[in-house]
Design a protein around this motif. Structure first.
Motif, PDB file in Angstrom:
ATOM      1  N   GLY A  76       3.863   0.193 -15.353  1.00 41.97           N
ATOM      2  CA  GLY A  76       5.278   0.483 -15.580  1.00 41.97           C
ATOM      3  C   GLY A  76       5.974   1.145 -14.409  1.00 41.97           C
ATOM      4  O   GLY A  76       6.992   1.817 -14.589  1.00 41.97           O
ATOM      5  N   LYS A  77       5.453   0.960 -13.218  1.00 43.13           N
ATOM      6  CA  LYS A  77       6.004   1.616 -12.027  1.00 43.13           C
ATOM      7  C   LYS A  77       6.766   0.669 -11.104  1.00 43.13           C
ATOM      8  O   LYS A  77       7.395   1.123 -10.156  1.00 43.13           O
ATOM      9  CB  LYS A  77       4.867   2.291 -11.234  1.00 43.13           C
ATOM     10  N   TRP A  78       6.711  -0.620 -11.376  1.00 48.99           N
ATOM     11  CA  TRP A  78       7.329  -1.590 -10.477  1.00 48.99           C
ATOM     12  C   TRP A  78       8.848  -1.468 -10.466  1.00 48.99           C
ATOM     13  O   TRP A  78       9.491  -1.564  -9.417  1.00 48.99           O
ATOM     14  CB  TRP A  78       6.909  -3.008 -10.825  1.00 48.99           C
ATOM     15  N   GLU A  79       9.443  -1.255 -11.616  1.00 49.09           N
ATOM     16  CA  GLU A  79      10.904  -1.163 -11.691  1.00 49.09           C
ATOM     17  C   GLU A  79      11.428   0.008 -10.859  1.00 49.09           C
ATOM     18  O   GLU A  79      12.494  -0.080 -10.260  1.00 49.09           O
ATOM     19  CB  GLU A  79      11.378  -1.070 -13.138  1.00 49.09           C
ATOM     20  N   ALA A  80      10.679   1.098 -10.798  1.00 48.74           N
ATOM     21  CA  ALA A  80      11.086   2.242  -9.976  1.00 48.74           C
ATOM     22  C   ALA A  80      11.050   1.884  -8.496  1.00 48.74           C
ATOM     23  O   ALA A  80      11.909   2.328  -7.725  1.00 48.74           O
ATOM     24  CB  ALA A  80      10.197   3.449 -10.259  1.00 48.74           C
ATOM     25  N   VAL A  81      10.060   1.080  -8.097  1.00 48.22           N
ATOM     26  CA  VAL A  81      10.001   0.621  -6.704  1.00 48.22           C
ATOM     27  C   VAL A  81      11.247  -0.197  -6.392  1.00 48.22           C
ATOM     28  O   VAL A  81      11.935   0.044  -5.392  1.00 48.22           O
ATOM     29  CB  VAL A  81       8.722  -0.218  -6.439  1.00 48.22           C
ATOM     30  N   LEU A  82      11.567  -1.148  -7.252  1.00 49.03           N
ATOM     31  CA  LEU A  82      12.752  -1.985  -7.053  1.00 49.03           C
ATOM     32  C   LEU A  82      14.038  -1.167  -7.072  1.00 49.03           C
ATOM     33  O   LEU A  82      14.934  -1.383  -6.252  1.00 49.03           O
ATOM     34  CB  LEU A  82      12.832  -3.060  -8.133  1.00 49.03           C
ATOM     35  N   ALA A  83      14.122  -0.237  -7.999  1.00 48.45           N
ATOM     36  CA  ALA A  83      15.336   0.575  -8.149  1.00 48.45           C
ATOM     37  C   ALA A  83      15.668   1.321  -6.868  1.00 48.45           C
ATOM     38  O   ALA A  83      16.840   1.465  -6.513  1.00 48.45           O
ATOM     39  CB  ALA A  83      15.182   1.552  -9.312  1.00 48.45           C
ATOM     40  N   ILE A 103       0.839  -1.201   0.000  1.00 52.50           N
ATOM     41  CA  ILE A 103       0.000   0.000   0.000  1.00 52.50           C
ATOM     42  C   ILE A 103       0.874   1.251   0.000  1.00 52.50           C
ATOM     43  O   ILE A 103       0.636   2.196  -0.757  1.00 52.50           O
ATOM     44  CB  ILE A 103      -0.975  -0.020   1.194  1.00 52.50           C
ATOM     45  N   VAL A 104       1.913   1.256   0.809  1.00 49.70           N
ATOM     46  CA  VAL A 104       2.822   2.411   0.857  1.00 49.70           C
ATOM     47  C   VAL A 104       3.516   2.586  -0.492  1.00 49.70           C
ATOM     48  O   VAL A 104       3.624   3.710  -1.003  1.00 49.70           O
ATOM     49  CB  VAL A 104       3.840   2.258   2.014  1.00 49.70           C
ATOM     50  N   TRP A 105       3.975   1.505  -1.099  1.00 50.59           N
ATOM     51  CA  TRP A 105       4.610   1.602  -2.419  1.00 50.59           C
ATOM     52  C   TRP A 105       3.648   2.168  -3.452  1.00 50.59           C
ATOM     53  O   TRP A 105       4.027   2.998  -4.274  1.00 50.59           O
ATOM     54  CB  TRP A 105       5.106   0.248  -2.887  1.00 50.59           C
ATOM     55  N   ALA A 106       2.403   1.699  -3.432  1.00 49.17           N
ATOM     56  CA  ALA A 106       1.410   2.186  -4.392  1.00 49.17           C
ATOM     57  C   ALA A 106       1.198   3.692  -4.219  1.00 49.17           C
ATOM     58  O   ALA A 106       1.131   4.434  -5.205  1.00 49.17           O
ATOM     59  CB  ALA A 106       0.095   1.435  -4.217  1.00 49.17           C
ATOM     60  N   ALA A 124      -3.491  -8.534  -1.013  1.00 44.60           N
ATOM     61  CA  ALA A 124      -3.465  -7.127  -1.409  1.00 44.60           C
ATOM     62  C   ALA A 124      -2.117  -6.767  -2.025  1.00 44.60           C
ATOM     63  O   ALA A 124      -2.055  -6.063  -3.038  1.00 44.60           O
ATOM     64  CB  ALA A 124      -3.777  -6.230  -0.214  1.00 44.60           C
ATOM     65  N   ARG A 125      -1.047  -7.236  -1.449  1.00 35.43           N
ATOM     66  CA  ARG A 125       0.296  -6.961  -1.978  1.00 35.43           C
ATOM     67  C   ARG A 125       0.433  -7.497  -3.397  1.00 35.43           C
ATOM     68  O   ARG A 125       0.950  -6.822  -4.297  1.00 35.43           O
ATOM     69  CB  ARG A 125       1.326  -7.586  -1.045  1.00 35.43           C
ATOM     70  N   GLU A 126      -0.023  -8.715  -3.606  1.00 39.24           N
ATOM     71  CA  GLU A 126       0.073  -9.319  -4.931  1.00 39.24           C
ATOM     72  C   GLU A 126      -0.716  -8.489  -5.955  1.00 39.24           C
ATOM     73  O   GLU A 126      -0.245  -8.255  -7.070  1.00 39.24           O
ATOM     74  CB  GLU A 126      -0.452 -10.755  -4.875  1.00 39.24           C
ATOM     75  N   PHE A 127      -1.888  -8.021  -5.573  1.00 41.89           N
ATOM     76  CA  PHE A 127      -2.715  -7.203  -6.456  1.00 41.89           C
ATOM     77  C   PHE A 127      -2.030  -5.869  -6.758  1.00 41.89           C
ATOM     78  O   PHE A 127      -1.995  -5.420  -7.907  1.00 41.89           O
ATOM     79  CB  PHE A 127      -4.086  -6.994  -5.826  1.00 41.89           C
ATOM     80  N   LEU A 128      -1.476  -5.246  -5.742  1.00 42.95           N
ATOM     81  CA  LEU A 128      -0.793  -3.965  -5.941  1.00 42.95           C
ATOM     82  C   LEU A 128       0.436  -4.119  -6.829  1.00 42.95           C
ATOM     83  O   LEU A 128       0.700  -3.266  -7.689  1.00 42.95           O
ATOM     84  CB  LEU A 128      -0.421  -3.352  -4.594  1.00 42.95           C
ATOM     85  N   GLU A 129       1.177  -5.203  -6.665  1.00 40.73           N
ATOM     86  CA  GLU A 129       2.331  -5.440  -7.543  1.00 40.73           C
ATOM     87  C   GLU A 129       1.872  -5.599  -8.986  1.00 40.73           C
ATOM     88  O   GLU A 129       2.505  -5.070  -9.909  1.00 40.73           O
ATOM     89  CB  GLU A 129       3.119  -6.668  -7.092  1.00 40.73           C
TER      90      GLU A 129
END
Length: 182
Positions: A167-174, A51-54, A155-160
Protein backbone atom coordinates in the motif's frame (compact mmCIF):
# COMPACT_ATOMS: atom_id res chain seq x y z
CA UNK A 1 4.51 -13.91 -13.20
CA UNK A 2 3.42 -15.19 -9.82
CA UNK A 3 2.93 -18.84 -8.93
CA UNK A 4 0.14 -18.06 -6.43
CA UNK A 5 -1.02 -14.41 -6.58
CA UNK A 6 -2.93 -14.54 -3.28
CA UNK A 7 0.02 -15.98 -1.37
CA UNK A 8 2.37 -13.58 -3.14
CA UNK A 9 0.39 -10.53 -1.99
CA UNK A 10 0.23 -11.79 1.60
CA UNK A 11 3.93 -12.58 1.75
CA UNK A 12 4.90 -9.32 0.03
CA UNK A 13 3.14 -7.45 2.82
CA UNK A 14 5.56 -8.95 5.39
CA UNK A 15 8.76 -7.96 3.60
CA UNK A 16 11.06 -5.52 5.42
CA UNK A 17 14.36 -6.18 3.62
CA UNK A 18 14.88 -6.60 -0.12
CA UNK A 19 18.16 -8.19 -1.17
CA UNK A 20 19.52 -8.41 -4.68
CA UNK A 21 22.22 -10.44 -6.30
CA UNK A 22 24.22 -8.06 -8.50
CA UNK A 23 25.60 -9.70 -11.65
CA UNK A 24 22.65 -10.88 -13.73
CA UNK A 25 20.04 -9.07 -11.60
CA UNK A 26 21.10 -5.43 -11.28
CA UNK A 27 23.33 -5.86 -14.35
CA UNK A 28 22.98 -7.91 -17.51
CA UNK A 29 25.63 -10.28 -16.16
CA UNK A 30 28.45 -9.03 -18.34
CA UNK A 31 31.65 -7.49 -17.01
CA UNK A 32 33.92 -5.32 -19.15
CA UNK A 33 37.48 -6.08 -18.08
CA UNK A 34 39.93 -3.29 -18.88
CA UNK A 35 43.61 -3.83 -19.73
CA UNK A 36 44.64 -2.41 -16.33
CA UNK A 37 42.58 -5.09 -14.55
CA UNK A 38 39.75 -2.77 -13.55
CA UNK A 39 36.22 -3.54 -14.62
CA UNK A 40 33.01 -1.82 -15.66
CA UNK A 41 29.37 -2.82 -15.33
CA UNK A 42 26.18 -1.27 -16.58
CA UNK A 43 23.41 -0.64 -14.04
CA UNK A 44 19.82 0.37 -14.85
CA UNK A 45 18.83 3.85 -13.71
CA UNK A 46 15.26 2.58 -13.35
CA UNK A 47 16.35 -0.16 -10.98
CA UNK A 48 18.30 2.41 -8.96
CA UNK A 49 15.29 4.70 -8.78
CA UNK A 50 13.16 1.81 -7.55
CA UNK A 51 15.70 1.06 -4.82
CA UNK A 52 15.64 4.69 -3.65
CA UNK A 53 11.82 4.70 -3.62
CA UNK A 54 11.76 1.47 -1.60
CA UNK A 55 14.16 2.97 0.95
CA UNK A 56 12.07 6.13 1.23
CA UNK A 57 9.00 3.95 1.79
CA UNK A 58 10.71 2.27 4.73
CA UNK A 59 12.10 -0.91 3.18
CA UNK A 60 15.71 -1.81 3.84
CA UNK A 61 17.67 -2.82 0.75
CA UNK A 62 20.89 -4.73 0.30
CA UNK A 63 23.24 -6.52 -2.06
CA UNK A 64 24.47 -10.09 -1.73
CA UNK A 65 27.10 -10.89 -4.36
CA UNK A 66 29.43 -13.85 -4.84
CA UNK A 67 32.21 -11.67 -6.20
CA UNK A 68 33.85 -8.47 -5.06
CA UNK A 69 33.63 -5.49 -7.39
CA UNK A 70 34.56 -1.85 -6.91
CA UNK A 71 31.77 -0.97 -9.35
CA UNK A 72 29.24 -2.69 -7.09
CA UNK A 73 30.52 -0.84 -4.03
CA UNK A 74 30.35 2.46 -5.90
CA UNK A 75 26.78 1.82 -7.09
CA UNK A 76 25.69 0.83 -3.58
CA UNK A 77 27.18 4.06 -2.21
CA UNK A 78 25.40 6.14 -4.88
CA UNK A 79 22.06 4.59 -3.92
CA UNK A 80 22.60 4.70 -0.17
CA UNK A 81 22.50 0.92 0.18
CA UNK A 82 24.19 0.20 3.49
CA UNK A 83 23.80 -3.59 3.52
CA UNK A 84 26.42 -4.81 1.07
CA UNK A 85 27.94 -8.27 1.25
CA UNK A 86 30.44 -9.09 -1.49
CA UNK A 87 32.69 -12.09 -2.03
CA UNK A 88 29.91 -14.22 -0.65
CA UNK A 89 31.18 -17.49 -2.10
CA UNK A 90 28.92 -19.30 0.34
CA UNK A 91 25.82 -17.14 -0.01
CA UNK A 92 23.76 -19.05 2.52
CA UNK A 93 26.32 -18.53 5.27
CA UNK A 94 26.61 -14.83 4.38
CA UNK A 95 22.80 -14.58 4.36
CA UNK A 96 22.50 -16.15 7.82
CA UNK A 97 25.17 -13.82 9.21
CA UNK A 98 23.39 -10.85 7.65
CA UNK A 99 20.07 -11.84 9.27
CA UNK A 100 21.71 -12.10 12.66
CA UNK A 101 23.60 -8.81 12.32
CA UNK A 102 20.65 -6.83 10.93
CA UNK A 103 17.87 -8.40 13.01
CA UNK A 104 15.60 -9.76 10.27
CA UNK A 105 13.90 -13.15 10.03
CA UNK A 106 13.94 -15.16 6.78
CA UNK A 107 10.21 -14.45 6.33
CA UNK A 108 10.84 -10.68 6.35
CA UNK A 109 13.31 -10.89 3.46
CA UNK A 110 12.75 -10.86 -0.29
CA UNK A 111 15.64 -11.89 -2.53
CA UNK A 112 16.04 -11.62 -6.29
CA UNK A 113 18.65 -13.91 -7.81
CA UNK A 114 19.37 -15.27 -11.25
CA UNK A 115 21.61 -18.31 -11.01
CA UNK A 116 21.91 -21.68 -9.34
CA UNK A 117 24.32 -20.37 -6.69
CA UNK A 118 21.45 -18.12 -5.47
CA UNK A 119 19.13 -21.08 -4.81
CA UNK A 120 20.20 -21.70 -1.18
CA UNK A 121 18.98 -18.19 -0.31
CA UNK A 122 16.06 -18.08 -2.76
CA UNK A 123 14.55 -21.22 -1.22
CA UNK A 124 14.65 -19.81 2.33
CA UNK A 125 13.41 -16.23 2.07
CA UNK A 126 9.87 -14.99 2.58
CA UNK A 127 9.59 -14.03 -1.09
CA UNK A 128 11.87 -15.11 -3.92
CA UNK A 129 12.13 -13.55 -7.36
CA UNK A 130 14.16 -13.75 -10.55
CA UNK A 131 14.64 -11.76 -13.75
CA UNK A 132 13.09 -13.20 -16.91
CA UNK A 133 16.48 -14.37 -18.19
CA UNK A 134 17.49 -16.26 -15.03
CA UNK A 135 18.71 -19.84 -15.18
CA UNK A 136 15.87 -22.33 -15.85
CA UNK A 137 16.41 -24.07 -12.50
CA UNK A 138 15.95 -20.72 -10.75
CA UNK A 139 12.87 -19.77 -12.78
CA UNK A 140 11.27 -23.09 -11.80
CA UNK A 141 11.76 -22.49 -8.07
CA UNK A 142 11.04 -18.81 -7.34
CA UNK A 143 7.76 -17.26 -6.21
CA UNK A 144 7.76 -14.53 -8.85
CA UNK A 145 9.42 -13.98 -12.23
CA UNK A 146 9.86 -10.51 -13.69
CA UNK A 147 8.86 -9.81 -17.27
CA UNK A 148 12.17 -7.91 -17.56
CA UNK A 149 15.73 -9.18 -17.90
CA UNK A 150 18.50 -8.61 -15.39
CA UNK A 151 19.95 -5.12 -15.69
CA UNK A 152 16.87 -4.01 -17.63
CA UNK A 153 14.29 -3.13 -15.01
CA UNK A 154 13.68 -6.50 -13.30
CA UNK A 155 14.55 -5.10 -9.88
CA UNK A 156 12.34 -2.05 -10.43
CA UNK A 157 9.39 -4.21 -11.43
CA UNK A 158 9.86 -6.34 -8.29
CA UNK A 159 10.11 -3.30 -6.03
CA UNK A 160 6.96 -1.79 -7.54
CA UNK A 161 5.16 -5.07 -6.86
CA UNK A 162 6.29 -4.97 -3.21
CA UNK A 163 5.37 -1.30 -2.77
CA UNK A 164 1.93 -1.89 -4.29
CA UNK A 165 1.32 -4.94 -2.09
CA UNK A 166 2.24 -2.90 0.99
CA UNK A 167 0.00 0.00 0.00
CA UNK A 168 2.95 2.35 -0.45
CA UNK A 169 2.95 2.83 -4.22
CA UNK A 170 0.33 5.59 -4.26
CA UNK A 171 2.46 7.66 -1.87
CA UNK A 172 5.41 7.33 -4.25
CA UNK A 173 3.25 8.55 -7.14
CA UNK A 174 1.67 11.31 -5.07
CA UNK A 175 5.07 12.83 -4.42
CA UNK A 176 5.52 13.36 -8.14
CA UNK A 177 1.95 14.30 -8.95
CA UNK A 178 2.01 17.01 -6.26
CA UNK A 179 5.18 18.42 -7.79
CA UNK A 180 3.31 18.64 -11.09
CA UNK A 181 0.35 20.33 -9.41
CA UNK A 182 -2.01 17.52 -10.43
Amino acid sequence: MARDPESLARRAGSIRLVLFDVDGVLTDGRVLLHSDGSESKTFSIRDGTGIVWAQRAGLATGLLSARHSAATAARAAQLGIRIVRQQAGEKLQMFRELLEQEGFSEEQVAFMGDDVLDLPVLTRVGLSAAPADAAPDVLARVDWVSSRAGGDGAAREFLELLLRAQGKWEAVLAGYLQEEGR
